[in-house]
Scaffold this motif. Structure first.
Motif, PDB file in Angstrom:
ATOM      1  N   GLY A   1      70.120  44.846 -46.101  1.00  0.00           N
ATOM      2  CA  GLY A   1      70.059  44.884 -44.629  1.00  0.00           C
ATOM      3  C   GLY A   1      68.995  45.635 -43.889  1.00  0.00           C
ATOM      4  O   GLY A   1      68.705  45.375 -42.878  1.00  0.00           O
ATOM      5  N   ALA A   2      68.182  46.329 -44.987  1.00  0.00           N
ATOM      6  CA  ALA A   2      67.260  47.188 -44.258  1.00  0.00           C
ATOM      7  C   ALA A   2      65.655  46.851 -44.775  1.00  0.00           C
ATOM      8  O   ALA A   2      64.745  47.478 -44.742  1.00  0.00           O
ATOM      9  CB  ALA A   2      67.322  48.605 -44.762  1.00  0.00           C
ATOM     10  N   VAL A   3      65.797  45.569 -45.216  1.00  0.00           N
ATOM     11  CA  VAL A   3      64.322  45.218 -46.044  1.00  0.00           C
ATOM     12  C   VAL A   3      64.009  43.687 -44.935  1.00  0.00           C
ATOM     13  O   VAL A   3      64.937  42.787 -44.853  1.00  0.00           O
ATOM     14  CB  VAL A   3      64.475  44.428 -47.272  1.00  0.00           C
ATOM     15  N   PHE A   4      63.196  43.752 -44.061  1.00  0.00           N
ATOM     16  CA  PHE A   4      62.867  42.984 -43.025  1.00  0.00           C
ATOM     17  C   PHE A   4      61.390  42.116 -43.336  1.00  0.00           C
ATOM     18  O   PHE A   4      60.545  42.625 -43.958  1.00  0.00           O
ATOM     19  CB  PHE A   4      62.632  43.530 -41.791  1.00  0.00           C
ATOM     20  N   PHE A   5      61.642  40.569 -43.034  1.00  0.00           N
ATOM     21  CA  PHE A   5      60.629  39.796 -43.049  1.00  0.00           C
ATOM     22  C   PHE A   5      60.210  39.214 -41.816  1.00  0.00           C
ATOM     23  O   PHE A   5      61.081  38.920 -40.821  1.00  0.00           O
ATOM     24  CB  PHE A   5      60.889  38.740 -44.245  1.00  0.00           C
ATOM     25  N   ALA A   6      58.871  39.013 -41.572  1.00  0.00           N
ATOM     26  CA  ALA A   6      58.445  38.408 -40.283  1.00  0.00           C
ATOM     27  C   ALA A   6      57.988  36.826 -40.859  1.00  0.00           C
ATOM     28  O   ALA A   6      57.376  36.726 -41.745  1.00  0.00           O
ATOM     29  CB  ALA A   6      57.070  39.024 -39.807  1.00  0.00           C
ATOM     30  N   LEU A   7      58.884  36.102 -40.329  1.00  0.00           N
ATOM     31  CA  LEU A   7      58.630  34.533 -40.640  1.00  0.00           C
ATOM     32  C   LEU A   7      57.799  33.808 -39.685  1.00  0.00           C
ATOM     33  O   LEU A   7      58.039  33.936 -38.561  1.00  0.00           O
ATOM     34  CB  LEU A   7      59.995  33.862 -40.899  1.00  0.00           C
ATOM     35  N   ALA A   8      56.696  33.100 -40.119  1.00  0.00           N
ATOM     36  CA  ALA A   8      55.748  32.320 -39.383  1.00  0.00           C
ATOM     37  C   ALA A   8      56.507  31.005 -38.884  1.00  0.00           C
ATOM     38  O   ALA A   8      57.588  30.772 -39.166  1.00  0.00           O
ATOM     39  CB  ALA A   8      54.509  31.853 -40.264  1.00  0.00           C
ATOM     40  N   PRO A   9      55.857  30.540 -37.779  1.00  0.00           N
ATOM     41  CA  PRO A   9      56.551  29.120 -37.337  1.00  0.00           C
ATOM     42  C   PRO A   9      56.784  28.126 -38.373  1.00  0.00           C
ATOM     43  O   PRO A   9      57.958  27.410 -38.437  1.00  0.00           O
ATOM     44  CB  PRO A   9      55.410  28.753 -36.536  1.00  0.00           C
ATOM     45  N   ASP A  10      56.044  28.260 -39.457  1.00  0.00           N
ATOM     46  CA  ASP A  10      56.220  27.216 -40.434  1.00  0.00           C
ATOM     47  C   ASP A  10      57.162  27.586 -41.477  1.00  0.00           C
ATOM     48  O   ASP A  10      57.286  26.887 -42.798  1.00  0.00           O
ATOM     49  CB  ASP A  10      55.115  26.609 -41.039  1.00  0.00           C
ATOM     50  N   GLY A  11      57.855  28.895 -41.290  1.00  0.00           N
ATOM     51  CA  GLY A  11      58.741  29.356 -42.262  1.00  0.00           C
ATOM     52  C   GLY A  11      58.074  30.330 -43.579  1.00  0.00           C
ATOM     53  O   GLY A  11      58.769  30.776 -44.344  1.00  0.00           O
ATOM     54  N   GLU A  12      56.534  30.347 -43.513  1.00  0.00           N
ATOM     55  CA  GLU A  12      55.908  31.324 -44.457  1.00  0.00           C
ATOM     56  C   GLU A  12      56.328  32.855 -44.261  1.00  0.00           C
ATOM     57  O   GLU A  12      56.536  33.153 -43.243  1.00  0.00           O
ATOM     58  CB  GLU A  12      54.614  31.314 -44.361  1.00  0.00           C
ATOM     59  N   PHE A  13      56.673  33.520 -45.482  1.00  0.00           N
ATOM     60  CA  PHE A  13      56.823  35.104 -45.093  1.00  0.00           C
ATOM     61  C   PHE A  13      55.464  35.642 -44.953  1.00  0.00           C
ATOM     62  O   PHE A  13      54.505  35.977 -45.726  1.00  0.00           O
ATOM     63  CB  PHE A  13      57.357  35.427 -46.604  1.00  0.00           C
ATOM     64  N   ALA A  14      55.195  35.925 -43.723  1.00  0.00           N
ATOM     65  CA  ALA A  14      54.100  36.493 -43.161  1.00  0.00           C
ATOM     66  C   ALA A  14      54.029  38.128 -43.219  1.00  0.00           C
ATOM     67  O   ALA A  14      52.814  38.405 -43.434  1.00  0.00           O
ATOM     68  CB  ALA A  14      53.874  36.190 -41.647  1.00  0.00           C
ATOM     69  N   GLY A  15      55.310  38.934 -43.448  1.00  0.00           N
ATOM     70  CA  GLY A  15      54.774  40.202 -43.700  1.00  0.00           C
ATOM     71  C   GLY A  15      56.208  40.753 -43.792  1.00  0.00           C
ATOM     72  O   GLY A  15      57.243  39.993 -43.855  1.00  0.00           O
ATOM     73  N   MET A  16      56.240  41.915 -44.182  1.00  0.00           N
ATOM     74  CA  MET A  16      57.597  42.684 -44.557  1.00  0.00           C
ATOM     75  C   MET A  16      57.427  44.277 -44.429  1.00  0.00           C
ATOM     76  O   MET A  16      56.374  44.854 -44.171  1.00  0.00           O
ATOM     77  CB  MET A  16      57.735  42.514 -45.995  1.00  0.00           C
ATOM     78  N   SER A  17      58.832  44.632 -44.193  1.00  0.00           N
ATOM     79  CA  SER A  17      58.847  46.327 -44.055  1.00  0.00           C
ATOM     80  C   SER A  17      60.150  46.658 -44.800  1.00  0.00           C
ATOM     81  O   SER A  17      61.035  45.789 -44.517  1.00  0.00           O
ATOM     82  CB  SER A  17      58.662  46.931 -42.803  1.00  0.00           C
ATOM     83  N   GLU A  18      60.182  47.639 -45.439  1.00  0.00           N
ATOM     84  CA  GLU A  18      61.348  47.804 -46.513  1.00  0.00           C
ATOM     85  C   GLU A  18      61.876  49.340 -46.113  1.00  0.00           C
ATOM     86  O   GLU A  18      60.829  50.186 -46.055  1.00  0.00           O
ATOM     87  CB  GLU A  18      61.309  47.655 -47.824  1.00  0.00           C
ATOM     88  N   LEU A  19      63.158  49.686 -46.267  1.00  0.00           N
ATOM     89  CA  LEU A  19      63.737  50.848 -46.130  1.00  0.00           C
ATOM     90  C   LEU A  19      64.520  51.003 -47.226  1.00  0.00           C
ATOM     91  O   LEU A  19      65.343  50.310 -47.526  1.00  0.00           O
ATOM     92  CB  LEU A  19      64.297  50.993 -44.567  1.00  0.00           C
ATOM     93  N   TRP A  20      64.518  52.306 -47.780  1.00  0.00           N
ATOM     94  CA  TRP A  20      65.351  52.703 -49.017  1.00  0.00           C
ATOM     95  C   TRP A  20      66.453  53.917 -48.747  1.00  0.00           C
ATOM     96  O   TRP A  20      65.997  54.627 -47.957  1.00  0.00           O
ATOM     97  CB  TRP A  20      64.700  52.945 -50.158  1.00  0.00           C
ATOM     98  N   SER A  21      67.402  53.559 -49.336  1.00  0.00           N
ATOM     99  CA  SER A  21      68.581  54.731 -48.885  1.00  0.00           C
ATOM    100  C   SER A  21      67.763  56.061 -49.690  1.00  0.00           C
ATOM    101  O   SER A  21      67.195  55.978 -50.643  1.00  0.00           O
ATOM    102  CB  SER A  21      69.706  54.711 -49.600  1.00  0.00           C
ATOM    103  N   LYS A  22      68.242  57.196 -49.066  1.00  0.00           N
ATOM    104  CA  LYS A  22      67.993  58.549 -49.678  1.00  0.00           C
ATOM    105  C   LYS A  22      69.285  59.367 -49.605  1.00  0.00           C
ATOM    106  O   LYS A  22      69.250  60.581 -49.713  1.00  0.00           O
ATOM    107  CB  LYS A  22      66.909  59.327 -48.945  1.00  0.00           C
ATOM    108  N   GLN A  23      70.354  58.588 -49.936  1.00  0.00           N
ATOM    109  CA  GLN A  23      71.541  59.512 -50.174  1.00  0.00           C
ATOM    110  C   GLN A  23      71.448  60.623 -51.180  1.00  0.00           C
ATOM    111  O   GLN A  23      70.691  60.165 -52.178  1.00  0.00           O
ATOM    112  CB  GLN A  23      72.816  58.401 -50.542  1.00  0.00           C
ATOM    113  N   PRO A  24      72.359  61.554 -51.050  1.00  0.00           N
ATOM    114  CA  PRO A  24      73.105  61.908 -49.586  1.00  0.00           C
ATOM    115  C   PRO A  24      72.607  62.364 -48.815  1.00  0.00           C
ATOM    116  O   PRO A  24      73.513  62.759 -47.733  1.00  0.00           O
ATOM    117  CB  PRO A  24      73.905  63.268 -50.588  1.00  0.00           C
ATOM    118  N   LEU A  25      71.336  62.456 -48.403  1.00  0.00           N
ATOM    119  CA  LEU A  25      70.471  62.681 -47.077  1.00  0.00           C
ATOM    120  C   LEU A  25      70.889  61.726 -46.227  1.00  0.00           C
ATOM    121  O   LEU A  25      70.669  60.507 -46.519  1.00  0.00           O
ATOM    122  CB  LEU A  25      69.073  62.962 -47.408  1.00  0.00           C
ATOM    123  N   PRO A  26      70.750  62.096 -44.785  1.00  0.00           N
ATOM    124  CA  PRO A  26      71.150  60.968 -43.890  1.00  0.00           C
ATOM    125  C   PRO A  26      69.575  60.428 -43.443  1.00  0.00           C
ATOM    126  O   PRO A  26      69.226  60.356 -42.203  1.00  0.00           O
ATOM    127  CB  PRO A  26      71.717  61.864 -42.751  1.00  0.00           C
TER     128      PRO A  26
END
Length: 317
Positions: free
Chosen positions: A220-245
């Motif tokens: 749920g924390a990995v995001f993609f920018a999809l172009a009008p034709d459906g191509e994966f144009a970009g991304m940004s990923e977040l990873w857990s650092k448990q037990p830290l908030p």
């Protein structure tokens, strides 16, 4: 009592974990993460790990190993940690010599390591042994609950007007097809990141073991920018650092054909929305000093630079 140098054993996980977290209190690790990393280590790559005992107590540990993500058969990563109560006694120097001795049969021709600029003793230790700086990076931190979203309210509308949309891996169903797109996209984007050493991109199967099977992976924390034709144009990923908030921001990037459209900023904002909705206190990210595009976005969003991380290398004739 004389120092005793010996190979690492499973019983050494707790004391070495303690040493690591005392030296890095703002970025602690856990026993679970230690064991996960050990279980995923490739058996065909060199990994020498040793500890130092004083009067039966582990007071230091170190590794010299191949890096799977920057692999060359004669290139080795050196990592040393000494308990704060036992530093400046020559323990680290003797351990460093032992690690080089253990790696000698593999004929290393390049050693790499990383220190932080607010640790002058570590920097002096490395430079005294012939290491030179190759790159500086900054860890940047953003306090999520202090972030004001209002100035960026129109960002998503601008993207939609261009035909782009942002979706999470979870929204895509976390399918194998989506995972393969992520693997291909990140492998392409990483080539534009100004690293100090050449990246070795893994197979999809190995990437799956290292990324999708990780306990820190958050679909749920990995995001993609999809172009009008459906191509994966970009991304940004977040990873857990448990037990830290906290969350750790990994790769954020956009394919060259889709740059200068506000996608990277929109992806970052989507990550901040996720963090706020899940009660995350802060996000940490690391950016190379010459990666000006991402640094400028982070500074605009309010990320605060921490002491620089200094990549070092030593070539051995």
């Amino acid at each position: 009592m004389p120092l005793h140098f010996r190979p690492f054993t499973p019983a050494d996980h707790p004391p070495t974990l303690e040493i690591n977290n005392l030296n890095w209190p703002d970025s602690p690790t856990t026993l679970e993460r230690q064991l996960e990393a050990e279980a995923k280590r490739r058996a065909d790559l060199v990994f020498e790990q040793h500890v130092v005992e004083l009067d039966g107590r582990v007071v230091a540990y170190g590794t010299i190993n191949h890096s799977e993500w920057m692999y060359h058969p004669q290139k080795f990563v050196v990592y040393l940690q000494v308990h704060p109560d036992f530093q400046n006694r020559g323990i680290g120097g003797r351990l460093y010599d032992l690690l080089l001795e253990k790696a000698a049969p593999h004929k290393p021709n390049r050693l790499i390591s990383t220190v932080r600029e607010d640790r002058p003793a570590a920097t002096h230790f490395a430079r005294k042994r012939g290491f030179v700086e190759t790159l500086r990076s900054w860890e940047c931190v953003l306090e999520v609950q202090h972030f004001v979203f209002a100035p960026y309210a129109s960002c998503q509308q601008k993207l939609q007007a261009q035909g782009y949309r942002i979706v999470s891996m979870a929204e895509l169903g976390d399918t194998e097809a989506a995972r393969r797109e992520m693997w291909r996209l990140e492998g392409e984007l990483i080539r534009d990141v100004p690293l100090s050493e050449e990246e070795t991109w893994p197979s999809f199967e190995r990437y799956t073991e290292q990324v999708f099977a990780s306990k820190d992976y958050l679909p749920g924390a990995v995001f993609f920018a999809l172009a009008p034709d459906g191509e994966f144009a970009g991304m940004s990923e977040l990873w857990s650092k448990q037990p830290l908030p906290e969350l750790s921001n990994g790769v954020t990037g956009v394919r060259r054909a889709h740059r200068r459209k506000g996608l990277a900023l929109a992806l970052k904002l989507q990550g901040l929305e996720y963090a706020r909705a899940h009660g995350i206190e802060r996000i940490r990210t690391v950016n190379e000093s010459n990666n000006t595009a991402i640094l400028s976005i982070n500074e605009r969003l309010g990320f605060v630079k921490q002491p620089a991380l200094i990549d070092l290398a030593k070539d051995i004739p």
